[in-house]
Design an enzyme around this catalytic site. Structure first.
Site, mmCIF file in Angstrom:
data_model
loop_
_atom_site.group_PDB
_atom_site.id
_atom_site.type_symbol
_atom_site.label_atom_id
_atom_site.label_comp_id
_atom_site.label_asym_id
_atom_site.label_seq_id
_atom_site.Cartn_x
_atom_site.Cartn_y
_atom_site.Cartn_z
ATOM 1 N N ASN A 236 42.116 46.241 50.268
ATOM 2 C CA ASN A 236 41.305 45.233 49.560
ATOM 3 C C ASN A 236 42.066 44.856 48.293
ATOM 4 O OD1 ASN A 236 39.409 43.757 48.158
ATOM 5 N ND2 ASN A 236 38.060 45.494 47.736
ATOM 6 N N LYS B 238 41.422 42.597 46.151
ATOM 7 C CA LYS B 238 40.563 42.110 45.051
ATOM 8 C C LYS B 238 41.175 40.846 44.433
ATOM 9 C CE LYS B 238 39.154 46.847 44.330
ATOM 10 N NZ LYS B 238 38.379 47.765 43.537
ATOM 11 N N HIS C 202 30.487 45.091 49.112
ATOM 12 C CA HIS C 202 31.355 45.885 48.237
ATOM 13 C C HIS C 202 30.626 46.118 46.914
ATOM 14 C CE1 HIS C 202 34.650 47.018 45.607
ATOM 15 N NE2 HIS C 202 35.331 47.336 46.699
ATOM 16 N N GLU D 110 31.483 46.040 43.939
ATOM 17 C CA GLU D 110 31.712 45.043 42.878
ATOM 18 C C GLU D 110 30.867 43.794 43.119
ATOM 19 O OE1 GLU D 110 35.999 45.107 43.134
ATOM 20 O OE2 GLU D 110 35.948 47.157 42.361
ATOM 21 N N GLU E 179 31.806 54.148 49.966
ATOM 22 C CA GLU E 179 32.581 54.048 48.732
ATOM 23 C C GLU E 179 31.694 54.420 47.552
ATOM 24 O OE1 GLU E 179 36.064 51.176 49.197
ATOM 25 O OE2 GLU E 179 34.346 49.951 48.730
ATOM 26 N N GLY F 29 38.266 52.586 41.763
ATOM 27 C CA GLY F 29 39.123 52.129 40.671
ATOM 28 C C GLY F 29 39.116 53.045 39.456
ATOM 29 N N SER G 265 39.513 55.327 45.187
ATOM 30 C CA SER G 265 40.720 55.954 44.628
ATOM 31 C C SER G 265 41.496 56.778 45.651
ATOM 32 C CB SER G 265 40.372 56.792 43.392
ATOM 33 O OG SER G 265 39.833 55.956 42.374
#
Ligand code: PEP
Length: 256
Positions: free
Chosen positions: A9, A11, A95, A97, A167, A173, A212
């Site tokens: 991904n 991003k 996701h 985010e 996740e 991240g 991560s």
């Protein structure tokens, strides 16, 4: 036997030149990784270019999100059907985010999963709890609710064409990774939840871990029995790091 799948991904990162070099670097090693499925999710504007480069080499391309609508007056949106039209195979839905920064609720995620399936694409349904939710001991209820909202909307049968990505939000991240035991426990819980609807679908569905994953922790995570590959953020922007992670996924097959 579930085929491990590793998806990058990207991003909000990249350029035409960066995408070309990154994909070329990954594809150079693709022939030696034919036992696993691999994909990348570039920003929308680079998708056509990456499809042209990667499709023949057996690497799938996906969108990082899509509209919950099929067509109409939704300025700035990109539909699942458009992503199919330009050669995508996957779309990430839910996701963290998107959930936290763009207000996507379980209901929105469920509607997006529906349009992705209707377009003939594979949803990669992302689920995960925040640190507060984990510390309060609510992680299974939170993730269970995220899964159930989608099962309610699309039906369990649709999970024969859906990938789940667990996740934990606190691991995305941040450089913090769920321990192999924490990740395995949640993957087993997701599989058990799906098994309550259909044991056969639960057995076959692929559940990726994300948060991560790096070259030095991929192998131990992928060695867990219910972890079927990874959704990779930061480390997918470097061809060699991504390839080390893909090799770890291929290596997990030899353990099973
Ligand atoms: C992600 O964005 O899906 C992700 C897992 O990111 P990272 O690998 O950088 O934690």
């Amino acid at each position: 036997m579930r085929t491990p799948i590793v998806i990058g991904n990207w991003k909000l990162n990249g350029s035409k030149a960066m995408a070309e070099a990154l994909v070329a670097g990954i594809l150079a090693e693709r022939p030696g990784l034919s036992d696993i499925e691999m994909g990348v999710c570039p920003p929308f504007v680079f998708i056509s270019q990456v499809v042209a480069q990667a499709a023949q080499a057996g690497m799938g391309v996906g969108g990082q999100s899509c509209a919950e609508h099929v067509t109409g007056a939704y300025t700035g949106e990109v539909s699942a059907e458009m992503l199919r039209d330009v050669g995508c195979r996957y779309v990430l839905v839910g996701h963290s985010e998107r959930r936290t920064l763009f207000g996507e609720t379980n209901a929105v995620v469920a509607r997006k999963t529906r349009v992705v399936l209707d377009a003939g694409l594979i949803p990669v349904l992302c689920v995960g709890e925040t640190l507060e939710e984990r510390q309060a001991g609510n992680m299974n209820a939170v993730v269970g609710g995220q899964i159930e909202a989608v099962v309610d909307a699309v039906g369990i049968q649709a999970f024969d064409r859906t990938i789940v990505a667990y996740e934990p939000v606190w691991a995305i991240g941040t450089g913090q990774t769920a321990s192999p035991e924490q990740a395995q426990a949640m993957h087993a819980s997701i599989r058990a939840q799906l098994a309550a609807h259909s044991p056969a679908i639960a057995q076959a569905v692929r559940i990726q871990y994300g948060g991560s994953i790096k070259p030095d922790n991929a192998a131990i995570l992928f060695a867990q029995p219910d972890i079927d590959g990874g959704l990779i953020g930061g480390a997918s922007l470097n061809a060699e790091d991504f390839l080390v992670i893909c090799r770890a996924a291929a290596g997990s097959l030899r353990l099973s």
